[in-house]
Enzyme design. Structure first.
Site, short mmCIF file in Angstrom:
data_model
loop_
_atom_site.label_atom_id
_atom_site.label_comp_id
_atom_site.label_asym_id
_atom_site.label_seq_id
_atom_site.Cartn_x
_atom_site.Cartn_y
_atom_site.Cartn_z
CG HIS A 68 -0.20 0.14 2.53
ND1 HIS A 68 0.50 -0.91 3.09
CD2 HIS A 68 -0.05 1.19 3.39
CE1 HIS A 68 1.04 -0.52 4.22
NE2 HIS A 68 0.72 0.75 4.43
CG ASP A 121 1.54 5.13 4.77
OD1 ASP A 121 1.08 3.97 4.84
OD2 ASP A 121 2.61 5.47 5.31
CG HIS A 152 5.05 1.08 3.12
ND1 HIS A 152 4.51 2.25 2.63
CD2 HIS A 152 4.47 0.90 4.34
CE1 HIS A 152 3.64 2.75 3.50
NE2 HIS A 152 3.59 1.95 4.54
NE ARG A 176 2.84 6.24 9.48
CZ ARG A 176 1.68 5.72 9.08
NH1 ARG A 176 1.66 4.56 8.44
NH2 ARG A 176 0.54 6.33 9.32
#
Length: 314
Positions: A140, A142, A290, A305
């Site tokens: 995907h 983000d 990723h 993150r």
């Protein structure tokens, strides 16, 4: 005396070979790391150790716990554009220093669908024995369900399992470059719908997702995005959030999207990173997908993150 020779036996007919329907062909790939006309210059303030052909490099000689000088910020920005994901070993940043590093590239965004750590703009991923299914095992990009998806993200591993738990990134410019020409012709200029519900329905029930439908309505983005800085053309669809191609019959859209999603799975377009505690990854969310690999069983893996607000894809 007349000598006759037998006619050569006819060559056996060659049976038909299947041409891949998914656009993934055998043989050499087009592996172009930099845009046409890009001037490649040496780095003066750190060393770069490439981890793959077109994507992923370890940056050595930089302490991210210290504020960046303008010159260092400029060199890191150039490295990000050229390598798409940068890795920094053993940084052990506090959450505040991680946020401060990311803010060198813009304002931080929050995602109310994710668990948070020390502040609303720090997403925390804590996977341990008995924990529910987490955001892993799917390629995907983000937050493409936003009108302005994230520019990039900075991820730090606080705790790593004894083995496994790697993360992979795919170069979506290389993914586009290697599409058959007839597929490029079909998707250049096309737009697709992105929605948060398919990506999060694996993890949350309707009662959790329904309140966010008004805040995050479906949005359209180009199927092929042009990078705002490098000018590279890149695939900008992903299996988590892209639901269909606008104006296309649903069956045809599904077939074409399956083909495009498959491009992220090609090993030559990928880099894989094995984590150690305190390692940091910084990636260009505009140019990559990723995949967090969930292969560590009941062991614990803790990551934090922060994401940098982006622009509207063009």
């Amino acid at each position: 005396m007349t000598v006759t020779t037998a006619a050569p036996a006819p060559a056996p007919a060659l049976r038909a070979a299947r041409i891949p329907a998914d656009g993934i062909y055998e043989g050499p790939r087009v592996l172009r790391r930099l845009p046409e006309g890009w001037e490649e210059r040496p780095y003066d303030l750190f060393d770069v150790a490439p981890l793959a052909r077109t994507i992923g490099a370890e940056i050595r000689g930089v302490d991210l716990s210290r504020p960046l000088t303008p010159a260092l910020r400029e060199e890191l920005d150039r490295a990000l554009l050229e390598w798409k994901v940068l890795f920094f070993r053993g940084q052990h940043l506090t959450s505040e220093r991680q946020r401060a590093f990311a803010r060198n590239w813009g304002e931080l965004e929050t995602n109310p669908l994710l668990a948070t750590g020390t502040s609303a703009d720090v997403a925390r991923f804590d996977k341990a024995e008995g924990a529910p299914v987490t955001f892993e095992n799917v390629w995907h990009t983000d937050v493409t369900f936003r009108e302005r998806p994230a520019l990039g993200a900075v991820l730090q591993l606080r705790e790593v399992p004894p083995s496994g738990g790697d993360t992979m990134w795919a170069d979506m410019a290389a993914a586009y470059d290697n599409l058959p020409e007839e597929v490029k012709e079909r998707i250049d200029g096309a737009r697709a719908v992105h929605d948060f519900i398919p990506g999060f329905a694996r993890f949350y029930g309707p009662e959790r997702l329904a309140p966010f439908q008004e805040r995050f309505p479906p949005v359209e983005h180009p199927v092929v995005r042009t990078h705002p800085v490098t000018g590279r053309r890149m695939l900008f669809v992903n299996a988590s959030f892209t639901t269909h191609i606008t104006g296309m019959d649903r069956d045809e859209s599904d077939r074409l999207l399956r083909l495009l999603f498959q491009q992220a799975h090609v090993p030559e377009f990928q880099v894989r990173f094995g984590w150690q505690p305190g390692d940091v990854a910084f990636w260009d969310n505009r140019a990559t997908q990723h995949y967090a690999v969930n292969d560590y069983g009941s062991h614990r893996r803790v990551a934090e993150r922060v994401a940098i607000a982006g622009d509207r894809p063009r």
